[in-house]
Design a protein around this motif. Structure first.
Motif, PDB file in Angstrom:
ATOM      1  N   ILE A 343     100.933 -30.718 -36.338  1.00  0.00           N
ATOM      2  CA  ILE A 343     100.061 -29.415 -37.024  1.00  0.00           C
ATOM      3  C   ILE A 343      99.726 -30.565 -38.476  1.00  0.00           C
ATOM      4  O   ILE A 343     100.266 -31.226 -38.848  1.00  0.00           O
ATOM      5  CB  ILE A 343     101.071 -29.189 -38.403  1.00  0.00           C
ATOM      6  N   SER A 344      97.755 -30.306 -38.642  1.00  0.00           N
ATOM      7  CA  SER A 344      96.894 -30.716 -39.611  1.00  0.00           C
ATOM      8  C   SER A 344      97.122 -29.797 -40.615  1.00  0.00           C
ATOM      9  O   SER A 344      96.974 -28.883 -40.971  1.00  0.00           O
ATOM     10  CB  SER A 344      96.118 -31.235 -38.672  1.00  0.00           C
ATOM     11  N   ILE A 345      97.211 -30.749 -41.626  1.00  0.00           N
ATOM     12  CA  ILE A 345      97.409 -30.014 -43.086  1.00  0.00           C
ATOM     13  C   ILE A 345      96.271 -30.762 -43.834  1.00  0.00           C
ATOM     14  O   ILE A 345      96.074 -31.844 -44.307  1.00  0.00           O
ATOM     15  CB  ILE A 345      98.974 -29.782 -43.686  1.00  0.00           C
ATOM     16  N   SER A 370      96.954 -25.929 -37.375  1.00  0.00           N
ATOM     17  CA  SER A 370      96.399 -26.520 -38.635  1.00  0.00           C
ATOM     18  C   SER A 370      96.238 -25.602 -39.467  1.00  0.00           C
ATOM     19  O   SER A 370      96.270 -24.709 -40.158  1.00  0.00           O
ATOM     20  CB  SER A 370      94.489 -27.104 -38.898  1.00  0.00           C
ATOM     21  N   VAL A 371      96.947 -25.916 -40.823  1.00  0.00           N
ATOM     22  CA  VAL A 371      97.012 -25.740 -42.270  1.00  0.00           C
ATOM     23  C   VAL A 371      95.920 -25.522 -42.873  1.00  0.00           C
ATOM     24  O   VAL A 371      95.978 -26.543 -43.555  1.00  0.00           O
ATOM     25  CB  VAL A 371      98.451 -25.403 -42.255  1.00  0.00           C
ATOM     26  N   VAL A 372      94.976 -24.578 -43.062  1.00  0.00           N
ATOM     27  CA  VAL A 372      93.670 -25.156 -43.767  1.00  0.00           C
ATOM     28  C   VAL A 372      93.178 -23.911 -44.706  1.00  0.00           C
ATOM     29  O   VAL A 372      93.272 -23.060 -45.130  1.00  0.00           O
ATOM     30  CB  VAL A 372      92.765 -25.307 -43.028  1.00  0.00           C
ATOM     31  N   ASN A 373      92.922 -24.727 -46.110  1.00  0.00           N
ATOM     32  CA  ASN A 373      92.177 -23.422 -47.510  1.00  0.00           C
ATOM     33  C   ASN A 373      90.857 -22.931 -46.620  1.00  0.00           C
ATOM     34  O   ASN A 373      90.129 -21.683 -46.827  1.00  0.00           O
ATOM     35  CB  ASN A 373      92.525 -23.994 -48.139  1.00  0.00           C
ATOM     36  N   SER A 377      85.907 -24.936 -41.856  1.00  0.00           N
ATOM     37  CA  SER A 377      85.654 -26.409 -41.649  1.00  0.00           C
ATOM     38  C   SER A 377      85.994 -26.933 -40.284  1.00  0.00           C
ATOM     39  O   SER A 377      86.415 -26.114 -39.266  1.00  0.00           O
ATOM     40  CB  SER A 377      86.789 -26.772 -42.868  1.00  0.00           C
ATOM     41  N   SER A 378      85.703 -28.393 -40.274  1.00  0.00           N
ATOM     42  CA  SER A 378      85.943 -28.700 -39.166  1.00  0.00           C
ATOM     43  C   SER A 378      87.361 -28.549 -38.707  1.00  0.00           C
ATOM     44  O   SER A 378      87.023 -29.194 -37.563  1.00  0.00           O
ATOM     45  CB  SER A 378      84.802 -30.559 -38.620  1.00  0.00           C
ATOM     46  N   ILE A 379      88.211 -29.233 -39.275  1.00  0.00           N
ATOM     47  CA  ILE A 379      90.025 -28.595 -38.947  1.00  0.00           C
ATOM     48  C   ILE A 379      90.121 -26.864 -38.458  1.00  0.00           C
ATOM     49  O   ILE A 379      90.960 -27.403 -37.574  1.00  0.00           O
ATOM     50  CB  ILE A 379      90.628 -29.477 -40.263  1.00  0.00           C
ATOM     51  N   ALA A 380      90.017 -26.725 -39.036  1.00  0.00           N
ATOM     52  CA  ALA A 380      90.233 -25.300 -38.302  1.00  0.00           C
ATOM     53  C   ALA A 380      89.293 -25.496 -37.946  1.00  0.00           C
ATOM     54  O   ALA A 380      89.971 -24.125 -36.713  1.00  0.00           O
ATOM     55  CB  ALA A 380      89.412 -23.807 -39.424  1.00  0.00           C
ATOM     56  N   ARG A 381      88.217 -25.231 -37.144  1.00  0.00           N
ATOM     57  CA  ARG A 381      87.487 -25.155 -36.233  1.00  0.00           C
ATOM     58  C   ARG A 381      87.392 -25.664 -34.969  1.00  0.00           C
ATOM     59  O   ARG A 381      87.330 -25.910 -34.315  1.00  0.00           O
ATOM     60  CB  ARG A 381      86.445 -25.128 -36.925  1.00  0.00           C
ATOM     61  N   GLU A 382      88.066 -26.799 -35.503  1.00  0.00           N
ATOM     62  CA  GLU A 382      88.509 -28.018 -33.847  1.00  0.00           C
ATOM     63  C   GLU A 382      90.031 -27.975 -33.328  1.00  0.00           C
ATOM     64  O   GLU A 382      90.207 -28.351 -32.771  1.00  0.00           O
ATOM     65  CB  GLU A 382      87.868 -29.244 -34.683  1.00  0.00           C
ATOM     66  N   TYR A 388      94.969 -19.705 -41.972  1.00  0.00           N
ATOM     67  CA  TYR A 388      94.259 -21.019 -43.118  1.00  0.00           C
ATOM     68  C   TYR A 388      95.380 -20.197 -44.730  1.00  0.00           C
ATOM     69  O   TYR A 388      96.005 -19.268 -44.881  1.00  0.00           O
ATOM     70  CB  TYR A 388      93.681 -18.820 -43.511  1.00  0.00           C
ATOM     71  N   THR A 389      95.681 -20.997 -45.677  1.00  0.00           N
ATOM     72  CA  THR A 389      95.884 -20.530 -47.221  1.00  0.00           C
ATOM     73  C   THR A 389      95.059 -20.335 -47.629  1.00  0.00           C
ATOM     74  O   THR A 389      93.465 -20.131 -47.189  1.00  0.00           O
ATOM     75  CB  THR A 389      96.274 -21.927 -47.772  1.00  0.00           C
TER      76      THR A 389
END
Ligand code: M6R
Length: 607
Positions: A343-345, A370-373, A377-382, A388-389
């Protein structure tokens, strides 16, 4: 890290660039500069300091220049000190560019260039990149960029102008983010959506290795093979007001106060029929089935949200969880396989180390969530899956609302996972969902603690060191409280698991050293009292943060902040606001720039 912007259209480009840079300033504020076409030649204006200094310089030196095409940069210094010479844009021959990132092999490239008699004027890796592109240029900008990027190692987002191709901007990236749009006012590109939102809510992310060619009439994107490419258009749900201070002195205070709304926006859509539910996010339960361990990886505040997540997941789901600092994890030869969930935050979704850790996990065939705002963004897409927050834009360098919503998503993950692996009944899950939403209403109430916390904060400004103590969830929260305080107040601070202090650090506790004791968890409350007694008897000034009904002997503390009644599991959401207020008011009382603390930048896109 570094804000970059390019504009070509029908408006005054100087104005568009400086207004855009103002919104991007939180990404770096060591120096600022713009370059623009005026009567078919490129002019540059740069200055050390903030965008306001650049605005003044442009008004006093270039007000007569007519321009509709240019690029602008606000710098967080990496290579080369803070000086006007090192400020961007950089020019080499026909090439003028701005850069976000680090060119790692700039020394080797510089040696090659000096063998050909070419010497840079600055100490930056960016000027070397400009020289490399110029040395590849024979009249075809895209061919030159393509050839040059083969030589460059490292992270970059470039906006480039060629002096013989007026009214045109080229852009390319590797690692560092770039988002772009075409609107009826022209084409615009930036390192962050906040600079685009006054033009449009629709944008696309420039893919790594693709080249964008921007003119007043269109943005054309070509892939690595030079073929035209139609990028996916994303939409943002917030508007320009969300990226403005809205009457507050600092974004940080605005963002602290936005927390109840951010929490509701993040949690509510994920409660379906009273249960935690990720179907609208298209996160399949399969991601949790059969996993034998979870690794949470992130940096800074996001890593602290991960610590909260670990406590919750291990407690509720009985699966081992480790929290790894992304910059360490990526070089650790970690143990992962297809039964690992990583899990990437990340608020920004662009933090270089977190992104690299995610890529590493994919190489090991681990499952990734991933937990992304930031959308797109790259982390969300990969990642295989993304939650999403919904914090909206976070502009203050010190993260507040993004932290709370990250924690809320980690709680939801723990509840969902516990539900599907049979560790929690539907009744229990429904109970927790109700309590979680009730606590969000109580966070609103805690926003009213500002005056009380401010008066305590005023007594801490002369301190050299401040310690935070907590156990379990409160320890995880203390780590964040301590980071918040030190990053904006410049007071040294450390967070300790309350039982650990006596194994060394207690030697630092002397008369009047402030200790913030976070004690919201009834199961370890008695232990916290003992630990606080240990520091109190060595002279510590103690500030206690407790839940309702926690009896604290008056002799044990100088101040007690009592949170509203709520299920203890969710008390950290309320205590987080107290700790954020504390950091904020200490920094304000010291007369510091809360939103732009020294040496920092919001989005860390370099290692
Ligand atoms: O964008 P990210 O959440 O990945 O950023 C991670 C950290 O750089 C960030 O949380 C940083 O620690 C904040 N300045 C803390 O307030």
């Amino acid at each position: 890290m570094c804000g970059i912007i390019g504009y070509v259209g029908i408006q005054d480009a100087k104005k568009a660039l400086i207004n855009g840079l103002q919104t991007l300033e939180y990404r770096g504020y060591d120096s600022a500069g713009i370059a623009y076409f005026s009567e078919d030649t490129i002019k540059s204006i740069k200055t050390v300091g903030k965008v306001s200094c650049l605005r003044d310089k442009v008004s006093s030196t270039a007000v007569e220049d007519v321009t509709t095409c240019g690029i602008g940069h606000t710098r967080w210094a990496t290579h080369g000190g803070v000086s006007e010479t090192n400020a961007h844009p950089h020019t080499a021959g026909k090439v003028t560019l701005i850069h976000n990132g680090i060119i790692e092999n700039y020394k080797e490239l510089q040696e090659e260039l000096s063998a050909k008699g070419k010497t840079p004027v600055s100490q930056t890796d960016t000027e070397i990149a400009a020289m490399v592109i110029d040395s590849c240029y024979t009249g075809d900008p895209e061919a030159a960029i393509r050839k040059a990027i083969k030589k460059l190692e490292g992270a970059y987002g470039f906006c480039i102008m060629f002096s013989d191709i007026p009214e045109t901007i080229y852009a390319v990236r590797n690692g560092s983010p770039l988002v772009a749009a075409h609107t009826d006012k022209g084409s615009i590109i930036a390192s962050d959506m906040v600079a685009l939102v006054s033009y449009t809510k629709h944008y696309f992310v420039l893919e790594e290795g693709h080249i964008a060619k921007m003119t007043k009439d269109e943005v054309l994107v070509r892939n690595e093979n030079g073929e035209l490419y139609g990028p996916t258009i994303h939409h943002i749900s917030w508007d320009v007001a969300a990226a403005k201070k809205g009457g507050y002195d600092y974004f940080m205070m605005k963002e602290i106060r936005e927390q109840p709304e951010a929490l509701r926006n993040t949690i509510k859509p994920r409660i379906v029929n009273g249960l935690p539910d990720f179907s609208a996010d298209h996160v399949s339960d399969d991601i949790f089935i059969g996993i034998d361990r979870i690794i949470i990886t992130a940096c800074g505040t996001a890593m602290h949200a991960g610590l909260m997540g670990r406590t919750m997941i291990e407690r509720l789901c009985r699966v081992p969880v480790t929290v790894e600092i992304a910059s360490e994890f990526r070089y650790q030869n970690p143990i992962m396989d297809e039964n690992t969930l990583l899990i990437s935050i990340s608020q920004s979704g662009e933090t270089a180390d977190t992104l690299a850790a995610l890529r590493l996990a994919k190489e090991y065939r681990a499952r990734t969530l991933s937990v992304v705002n930031v959308k797109g963004s790259s982390i969300a897409r990969e990642s295989d899956y993304v939650l999403y927050t919904h914090a909206g834009p976070e502009i203050a360098v010190a993260s507040t609302k993004a932290y709370s919503v990250q924690v809320s998503v980690m709680y939801l993950i723990a509840f969902r996972f516990a539900l599907i692996n049979g560790k929690m009944s539907e009744e229990e899950a429904t109970h927790y969902m109700t309590e979680m939403m009730n606590t969000v209403d109580k966070v609103d109430e805690v926003l009213g603690y500002d005056t009380q916390v401010e008066s305590i904060a005023k007594r801490l400004t002369e301190s050299n060191d401040i310690f935070f103590l907590g156990r379990g969830l409160d320890y995880a929260l203390s780590c964040e409280g301590s980071l918040k305080l030190k990053e904006i107040s410049y007071i040294h601070s450390e967070a300790y698991a309350a039982g650990e202090l006596k194994h060394g650090t207690i030697s630092l506790i002397t008369d009047n050293v402030p200790v913030i004791a976070v004690a919201t968890q009834p199961d370890v409350y008695a232990k916290m009292i003992s630990n606080v007694q240990e520091v109190r008897s060595r002279g510590a000034k103690v500030i206690f943060i407790t839940g309702q009904g926690a009896v604290v002997d008056a002799a044990l503390c100088d101040h007690q902040i009592v949170l509203p009644e709520a299920d203890a599991l969710f008390a950290p959401f309320m205590a987080a606001v107290v700790l954020q207020y504390l950091a904020y008011y200490v920094a304000v009382e010291k007369g510091l720039n809360v939103d732009q603390p020294r040496n920092l930048a919001k989005s860390v896109t370099v290692e």
